[in-house]
Design a protein around this motif. Structure first.
Motif, PDB file in Angstrom:
ATOM      1  N   PHE A  22       0.859  -1.253   0.101  1.00 24.34           N
ATOM      2  CA  PHE A  22      -0.111   0.058   0.015  1.00 24.34           C
ATOM      3  C   PHE A  22       1.002   1.198  -0.019  1.00 24.34           C
ATOM      4  N   LEU A  23       1.670   1.195   0.973  1.00 25.80           N
ATOM      5  CA  LEU A  23       2.605   2.378   0.882  1.00 25.80           C
ATOM      6  C   LEU A  23       3.526   2.664  -0.385  1.00 25.80           C
ATOM      7  N   LEU A  24       3.949   1.433  -0.807  1.00 27.31           N
ATOM      8  CA  LEU A  24       5.038   1.577  -2.109  1.00 27.31           C
ATOM      9  C   LEU A  24       3.972   2.124  -3.375  1.00 27.31           C
ATOM     10  N   ARG A  25       2.673   1.583  -3.369  1.00 27.89           N
ATOM     11  CA  ARG A  25       1.971   1.892  -4.596  1.00 27.89           C
ATOM     12  C   ARG A  25       1.590   3.420  -4.511  1.00 27.89           C
ATOM     13  N   TRP A  26       1.304   4.054  -3.341  1.00 23.60           N
ATOM     14  CA  TRP A  26       0.805   5.335  -3.169  1.00 23.60           C
ATOM     15  C   TRP A  26       1.962   6.385  -3.044  1.00 23.60           C
ATOM     16  N   SER A  27       3.202   5.802  -2.620  1.00 16.96           N
ATOM     17  CA  SER A  27       4.297   6.428  -2.808  1.00 16.96           C
ATOM     18  C   SER A  27       4.737   6.690  -4.409  1.00 16.96           C
ATOM     19  N   LEU A  28       4.592   5.938  -5.085  1.00 17.58           N
ATOM     20  CA  LEU A  28       4.928   5.908  -6.571  1.00 17.58           C
ATOM     21  C   LEU A  28       4.015   6.841  -7.220  1.00 17.58           C
ATOM     22  N   VAL A  29       2.563   6.508  -7.062  1.00 20.01           N
ATOM     23  CA  VAL A  29       1.736   7.410  -7.501  1.00 20.01           C
ATOM     24  C   VAL A  29       2.138   8.800  -7.123  1.00 20.01           C
ATOM     25  N   VAL A  30       2.310   9.319  -6.229  1.00 23.64           N
ATOM     26  CA  VAL A  30       2.891  10.759  -5.811  1.00 23.64           C
ATOM     27  C   VAL A  30       3.977  11.247  -6.698  1.00 23.64           C
ATOM     28  N   SER A 102       5.854   1.061 -14.332  1.00 23.10           N
ATOM     29  CA  SER A 102       6.685   1.807 -13.251  1.00 23.10           C
ATOM     30  C   SER A 102       8.090   1.333 -13.666  1.00 23.10           C
ATOM     31  N   CYS A 103       8.226  -0.269 -13.470  1.00 22.97           N
ATOM     32  CA  CYS A 103       9.585  -0.711 -13.603  1.00 22.97           C
ATOM     33  C   CYS A 103      10.050  -0.380 -15.045  1.00 22.97           C
ATOM     34  N   ALA A 107      13.873   1.436 -15.140  1.00 25.20           N
ATOM     35  CA  ALA A 107      15.286   0.772 -15.674  1.00 25.20           C
ATOM     36  C   ALA A 107      15.472   1.562 -16.827  1.00 25.20           C
ATOM     37  N   ILE A 108      14.713   2.443 -17.563  1.00 23.46           N
ATOM     38  CA  ILE A 108      15.234   3.448 -18.727  1.00 23.46           C
ATOM     39  C   ILE A 108      16.079   4.410 -17.874  1.00 23.46           C
ATOM     40  N   THR A 109      15.329   5.099 -17.065  1.00 23.96           N
ATOM     41  CA  THR A 109      16.209   6.118 -16.321  1.00 23.96           C
ATOM     42  C   THR A 109      17.294   5.807 -15.734  1.00 23.96           C
ATOM     43  N   LEU A 110      17.508   4.488 -15.500  1.00 27.30           N
ATOM     44  CA  LEU A 110      18.919   4.060 -14.916  1.00 27.30           C
ATOM     45  C   LEU A 110      19.923   3.696 -15.932  1.00 27.30           C
ATOM     46  N   LEU A 144      13.527   3.502  -6.497  1.00 24.81           N
ATOM     47  CA  LEU A 144      12.150   3.582  -6.982  1.00 24.81           C
ATOM     48  C   LEU A 144      12.040   2.367  -7.877  1.00 24.81           C
ATOM     49  N   LEU A 145      13.146   1.936  -8.672  1.00 24.00           N
ATOM     50  CA  LEU A 145      13.024   0.597  -9.336  1.00 24.00           C
ATOM     51  C   LEU A 145      12.614  -0.567  -8.336  1.00 24.00           C
ATOM     52  N   ALA A 146      13.198  -0.636  -7.307  1.00 23.95           N
ATOM     53  CA  ALA A 146      13.178  -1.763  -6.361  1.00 23.95           C
ATOM     54  C   ALA A 146      11.778  -1.679  -5.833  1.00 23.95           C
ATOM     55  N   ALA A 147      11.165  -0.417  -5.674  1.00 27.21           N
ATOM     56  CA  ALA A 147       9.900  -0.325  -4.849  1.00 27.21           C
ATOM     57  C   ALA A 147       8.892  -0.843  -6.084  1.00 27.21           C
ATOM     58  N   SER A 148       9.061  -0.794  -7.564  1.00 27.12           N
ATOM     59  CA  SER A 148       8.548  -1.027  -8.483  1.00 27.12           C
ATOM     60  C   SER A 148       8.156  -2.608  -8.740  1.00 27.12           C
TER      61      SER A 148
END
Length: 163
Positions: A22-30, A102-103, A107-110, A144-148
């Motif tokens: 839940f925390l990862l999802r909504w953090s990524l949304v923000v 998200s992944c 992955a691209i930005t890395l 952020l990739l790990a969270a994704s």
């Protein structure tokens, strides 16, 4: 729907997992809402231009759309990712799609870490220091990739469990 289930209430480890996802999802949304919205500003378009310009995957965007247009395309994709992650909280198929988007983004930005000049600076000891304006900016995408990936794993598990 991704809510706390009766299984979670009787298995504390599952409840912790549900809260973490839940925390990862909504953090990524923000993050996607904020970063995506910023892509429509001149400030951000100019800020990401060096990353796009040196990317073998994305440099074509500048040719096709210009600096501002390329930034807007990326912003649109980021806002679409935020939307998929949001809807995915309630729909398992969209949850997988949002997590994949998200992944892919991170992955691209890395890859910019390896293609953008000035990411690492040599030090006296020979160990590359990560530059503050570029390298340290990009390094956050590893987390952020790990969270994704965690969100994707959870989404796929829920998809399979309900299939």
């Amino acid at each position: 729907m991704h809510s706390m289930s009766s299984f979670s209430s009787t298995h504390p480890q599952a409840a912790v997992h549900d809260r973490t996802v839940f925390l990862l999802r909504w953090s990524l949304v923000v993050v996607f809402l904020w970063f995506g919205g910023m892509k429509f500003t001149l400030y951000e378009a100019q800020g990401i231009a060096p990353f796009i310009e040196h990317s073998p995957f994305m440099s074509w965007l500048h040719t096709a759309f210009g600096v501002r247009g390329a930034s807007a395309v990326i912003g649109t994709l980021e806002l679409a990712t935020a939307a998929a992650l949001t809807v995915g909280a309630f729909h398992r198929g969209v949850s997988v799609l949002g997590a994949v988007m998200s992944c892919a983004t991170y992955a691209i930005t890395l890859t910019f870490f390896f293609t953008t000049p000035g990411v690492a600076e040599p030090t006296a000891g020979g160990f590359p220091a990560i530059s503050a304006p570029i390298g340290q900016f990009l390094l956050k995408d590893l987390v952020l990739l790990a969270a994704s990936v965690v969100l994707l794993q959870s989404s796929l598990a829920q998809w399979k469990a309900r299939a």
